[in-house]
Write a protein that holds these residues in place. Sequence first.
Motif, PDB file in Angstrom:
ATOM      1  N   LEU A  19     -50.552 -20.481   2.513  1.00  0.00           N
ATOM      2  CA  LEU A  19     -49.965 -19.150   2.609  1.00  0.00           C
ATOM      3  C   LEU A  19     -48.508 -19.218   3.077  1.00  0.00           C
ATOM      4  CD1 LEU A  19     -51.812 -16.021   3.927  1.00  0.00           C
ATOM      5  CD2 LEU A  19     -49.417 -16.407   4.467  1.00  0.00           C
ATOM      6  N   PRO A  20     -48.202 -19.873   4.210  1.00  0.00           N
ATOM      7  CA  PRO A  20     -46.780 -19.975   4.586  1.00  0.00           C
ATOM      8  C   PRO A  20     -45.971 -20.844   3.618  1.00  0.00           C
ATOM      9  CG  PRO A  20     -48.148 -21.244   6.099  1.00  0.00           C
ATOM     10  CD  PRO A  20     -49.080 -20.434   5.262  1.00  0.00           C
ATOM     11  N   TYR A  21     -46.616 -21.797   2.977  1.00  0.00           N
ATOM     12  CA  TYR A  21     -45.930 -22.624   1.976  1.00  0.00           C
ATOM     13  C   TYR A  21     -45.468 -21.763   0.811  1.00  0.00           C
ATOM     14  CZ  TYR A  21     -45.301 -26.483  -1.379  1.00  0.00           C
ATOM     15  OH  TYR A  21     -44.800 -27.368  -2.300  1.00  0.00           O
ATOM     16  N   PHE A  22     -46.325 -20.855   0.361  1.00  0.00           N
ATOM     17  CA  PHE A  22     -45.972 -19.932  -0.714  1.00  0.00           C
ATOM     18  C   PHE A  22     -44.836 -19.009  -0.281  1.00  0.00           C
ATOM     19  CE2 PHE A  22     -46.673 -15.669  -2.605  1.00  0.00           C
ATOM     20  CZ  PHE A  22     -46.353 -15.969  -3.921  1.00  0.00           C
ATOM     21  N   VAL A  23     -44.915 -18.506   0.940  1.00  0.00           N
ATOM     22  CA  VAL A  23     -43.850 -17.644   1.458  1.00  0.00           C
ATOM     23  C   VAL A  23     -42.518 -18.385   1.457  1.00  0.00           C
ATOM     24  CG1 VAL A  23     -42.995 -16.482   3.538  1.00  0.00           C
ATOM     25  CG2 VAL A  23     -45.381 -16.174   2.826  1.00  0.00           C
ATOM     26  N   GLY A  24     -42.524 -19.644   1.853  1.00  0.00           N
ATOM     27  CA  GLY A  24     -41.299 -20.432   1.850  1.00  0.00           C
ATOM     28  C   GLY A  24     -40.723 -20.601   0.458  1.00  0.00           C
ATOM     29  N   ILE A  25     -41.581 -20.823  -0.535  1.00  0.00           N
ATOM     30  CA  ILE A  25     -41.110 -20.950  -1.918  1.00  0.00           C
ATOM     31  C   ILE A  25     -40.436 -19.657  -2.369  1.00  0.00           C
ATOM     32  CG2 ILE A  25     -41.844 -21.201  -4.321  1.00  0.00           C
ATOM     33  CD1 ILE A  25     -44.027 -23.105  -3.355  1.00  0.00           C
ATOM     34  N   VAL A  26     -41.067 -18.519  -2.074  1.00  0.00           N
ATOM     35  CA  VAL A  26     -40.499 -17.228  -2.489  1.00  0.00           C
ATOM     36  C   VAL A  26     -39.185 -16.958  -1.766  1.00  0.00           C
ATOM     37  CG1 VAL A  26     -40.874 -14.739  -2.576  1.00  0.00           C
ATOM     38  CG2 VAL A  26     -42.773 -16.290  -3.069  1.00  0.00           C
ATOM     39  N   TRP A  27     -39.122 -17.272  -0.477  1.00  0.00           N
ATOM     40  CA  TRP A  27     -37.863 -17.081   0.243  1.00  0.00           C
ATOM     41  C   TRP A  27     -36.764 -17.981  -0.322  1.00  0.00           C
ATOM     42  CZ3 TRP A  27     -39.559 -16.764   6.113  1.00  0.00           C
ATOM     43  CH2 TRP A  27     -40.253 -15.564   6.302  1.00  0.00           C
ATOM     44  N   GLY A  28     -37.136 -19.177  -0.733  1.00  0.00           N
ATOM     45  CA  GLY A  28     -36.160 -20.051  -1.369  1.00  0.00           C
ATOM     46  C   GLY A  28     -35.629 -19.465  -2.661  1.00  0.00           C
ATOM     47  N   TYR A  29     -36.542 -18.878  -3.450  1.00  0.00           N
ATOM     48  CA  TYR A  29     -36.115 -18.244  -4.700  1.00  0.00           C
ATOM     49  C   TYR A  29     -35.172 -17.076  -4.432  1.00  0.00           C
ATOM     50  CZ  TYR A  29     -36.263 -14.298  -7.781  1.00  0.00           C
ATOM     51  OH  TYR A  29     -35.882 -13.196  -8.482  1.00  0.00           O
ATOM     52  N   VAL A  30     -35.518 -16.220  -3.468  1.00  0.00           N
ATOM     53  CA  VAL A  30     -34.676 -15.060  -3.162  1.00  0.00           C
ATOM     54  C   VAL A  30     -33.295 -15.516  -2.690  1.00  0.00           C
ATOM     55  CG1 VAL A  30     -34.400 -13.047  -1.660  1.00  0.00           C
ATOM     56  CG2 VAL A  30     -36.636 -13.546  -2.677  1.00  0.00           C
ATOM     57  N   THR A  31     -33.249 -16.561  -1.885  1.00  0.00           N
ATOM     58  CA  THR A  31     -31.970 -17.110  -1.427  1.00  0.00           C
ATOM     59  C   THR A  31     -31.139 -17.597  -2.607  1.00  0.00           C
ATOM     60  OG1 THR A  31     -32.956 -17.786   0.676  1.00  0.00           O
ATOM     61  CG2 THR A  31     -30.892 -18.858   0.043  1.00  0.00           C
ATOM     62  N   TYR A  32     -31.798 -18.314  -3.515  1.00  0.00           N
ATOM     63  CA  TYR A  32     -31.112 -18.817  -4.711  1.00  0.00           C
ATOM     64  C   TYR A  32     -30.518 -17.674  -5.534  1.00  0.00           C
ATOM     65  CZ  TYR A  32     -31.650 -19.212  -9.797  1.00  0.00           C
ATOM     66  OH  TYR A  32     -31.501 -19.065 -11.144  1.00  0.00           O
ATOM     67  N   ASP A  33     -31.335 -16.649  -5.832  1.00  0.00           N
ATOM     68  CA  ASP A  33     -30.852 -15.557  -6.667  1.00  0.00           C
ATOM     69  C   ASP A  33     -29.709 -14.809  -5.992  1.00  0.00           C
ATOM     70  OD1 ASP A  33     -31.718 -15.330  -9.233  1.00  0.00           O
ATOM     71  OD2 ASP A  33     -33.428 -14.037  -8.811  1.00  0.00           O
ATOM     72  N   THR A  34     -29.808 -14.608  -4.680  1.00  0.00           N
ATOM     73  CA  THR A  34     -28.758 -13.902  -3.949  1.00  0.00           C
ATOM     74  C   THR A  34     -27.464 -14.709  -3.941  1.00  0.00           C
ATOM     75  OG1 THR A  34     -30.433 -12.859  -2.545  1.00  0.00           O
ATOM     76  CG2 THR A  34     -28.155 -12.829  -1.753  1.00  0.00           C
ATOM     77  N   LEU A  35     -27.576 -16.016  -3.694  1.00  0.00           N
ATOM     78  CA  LEU A  35     -26.380 -16.865  -3.695  1.00  0.00           C
ATOM     79  C   LEU A  35     -25.769 -16.956  -5.089  1.00  0.00           C
ATOM     80  CD1 LEU A  35     -27.416 -19.773  -1.298  1.00  0.00           C
ATOM     81  CD2 LEU A  35     -25.634 -18.060  -0.918  1.00  0.00           C
ATOM     82  N   HIS A  36     -26.610 -17.006  -6.114  1.00  0.00           N
ATOM     83  CA  HIS A  36     -26.087 -17.074  -7.481  1.00  0.00           C
ATOM     84  C   HIS A  36     -25.278 -15.832  -7.803  1.00  0.00           C
ATOM     85  CE1 HIS A  36     -26.753 -17.131 -12.055  1.00  0.00           C
ATOM     86  NE2 HIS A  36     -25.758 -17.956 -11.758  1.00  0.00           N
ATOM     87  N   TRP A  37     -25.810 -14.679  -7.434  1.00  0.00           N
ATOM     88  CA  TRP A  37     -25.056 -13.446  -7.658  1.00  0.00           C
ATOM     89  C   TRP A  37     -23.748 -13.462  -6.867  1.00  0.00           C
ATOM     90  CZ3 TRP A  37     -23.928  -9.813  -3.810  1.00  0.00           C
ATOM     91  CH2 TRP A  37     -23.270  -8.664  -4.269  1.00  0.00           C
ATOM     92  N   ALA A  38     -23.818 -13.911  -5.613  1.00  0.00           N
ATOM     93  CA  ALA A  38     -22.632 -13.905  -4.760  1.00  0.00           C
ATOM     94  C   ALA A  38     -21.550 -14.854  -5.267  1.00  0.00           C
ATOM     95  CB  ALA A  38     -23.018 -14.267  -3.322  1.00  0.00           C
ATOM     96  N   THR A  39     -21.944 -16.007  -5.821  1.00  0.00           N
ATOM     97  CA  THR A  39     -20.929 -16.945  -6.317  1.00  0.00           C
ATOM     98  C   THR A  39     -20.143 -16.354  -7.481  1.00  0.00           C
ATOM     99  OG1 THR A  39     -22.537 -18.037  -7.773  1.00  0.00           O
ATOM    100  CG2 THR A  39     -22.190 -19.005  -5.600  1.00  0.00           C
ATOM    101  N   HIS A  40     -20.758 -15.405  -8.193  1.00  0.00           N
ATOM    102  CA  HIS A  40     -20.077 -14.775  -9.320  1.00  0.00           C
ATOM    103  C   HIS A  40     -19.331 -13.503  -8.939  1.00  0.00           C
ATOM    104  CE1 HIS A  40     -21.450 -17.092 -12.893  1.00  0.00           C
ATOM    105  NE2 HIS A  40     -22.484 -17.394 -12.123  1.00  0.00           N
ATOM    106  N   HIS A  41     -19.820 -12.797  -7.924  1.00  0.00           N
ATOM    107  CA  HIS A  41     -19.289 -11.450  -7.680  1.00  0.00           C
ATOM    108  C   HIS A  41     -18.809 -11.190  -6.261  1.00  0.00           C
ATOM    109  CE1 HIS A  41     -19.756  -9.151 -11.410  1.00  0.00           C
ATOM    110  NE2 HIS A  41     -20.722 -10.000 -11.679  1.00  0.00           N
ATOM    111  N   ARG A  42     -18.707 -12.198  -5.441  1.00  0.00           N
ATOM    112  CA  ARG A  42     -18.165 -12.012  -4.100  1.00  0.00           C
ATOM    113  C   ARG A  42     -17.158 -13.113  -3.784  1.00  0.00           C
ATOM    114  NH1 ARG A  42     -19.299  -7.621  -4.437  1.00  0.00           N
ATOM    115  NH2 ARG A  42     -20.691  -6.310  -3.191  1.00  0.00           N
ATOM    116  N   THR A  43     -16.104 -12.757  -3.089  1.00  0.00           N
ATOM    117  CA  THR A  43     -15.122 -13.744  -2.661  1.00  0.00           C
ATOM    118  C   THR A  43     -15.641 -14.426  -1.403  1.00  0.00           C
ATOM    119  OG1 THR A  43     -13.295 -12.413  -3.543  1.00  0.00           O
ATOM    120  CG2 THR A  43     -12.758 -14.115  -1.904  1.00  0.00           C
ATOM    121  N   PRO A  44     -15.861 -15.725  -1.444  1.00  0.00           N
ATOM    122  CA  PRO A  44     -16.406 -16.409  -0.258  1.00  0.00           C
ATOM    123  C   PRO A  44     -15.422 -16.391   0.904  1.00  0.00           C
ATOM    124  CG  PRO A  44     -15.752 -17.999  -1.943  1.00  0.00           C
ATOM    125  CD  PRO A  44     -15.632 -16.646  -2.569  1.00  0.00           C
TER     126      PRO A  44
END
Length: 214
Positions: free
Chosen positions: A125-150
């Motif tokens: 159960l926590p292993y699955f939660v970690g995978i999903v949190w990793g995915y959300v982090t990836y998608d958020t960072l991917h959007w930010a690399t394209h549309h936010r000034t670091p």
Amino acid sequence: MFENAFMEAASKLHPAVPVLLYIPLTLGLLGWGLAGGRTTVGRALLFIPLGLLTWVVMEYCIHRFFFHWEGKGPLTRRVHEIAHGYHHKYPDDSQRLVMPLIVTIPLSSLIGVSLWWVGRPAEMLPYFVGIVWGYVTYDTLHWATHHRTPRTAWGRALRAHHMAHHFATPDRNFGISNRWMDTLLGSGGRRPERAEKEASRGEAPPKEGAGVRP
């Protein structure tokens, strides 16, 4: 991208949706597991990071070996075009910078059910939660690399890493939420043969991200 109106609409997603959908769901799932004694805080502290690490490996492998695989026939090339080719043609399409729900809901459900069938909810159960949190982090960072000034050196380096993948070396720099996977597997930076030619001519190597469109 699609002639079918439903598929066209379903392929677009606001970048806030993964956070607003999956973070409350996984927090609720984790709370349900802890409150019901199905898992423990100790196991959560161990297996959530393992899930995050698993996602990092999944992210790299999916991007390198599936998204950039074109195959040899019209069907496989069409799959590539839908899965990733469009993004390389139109990298600033803000509605297609995160994975659509028609992909993530079936995929996360398949992973979740598969882990539940393992029969060890205290760990899975926590292993699955970690995978999903990793995915959300990836998608958020991917959007930010394209549309936010670091604003940090880390953010600028990550953006340069990803922009180089888009505009200079699409066969390298496959890590999106991180750069260390490319360092570990030797797929980061410029092509080795290009670096060797520059060294043989006595040219100074360009700075990371130089000549890359912001």
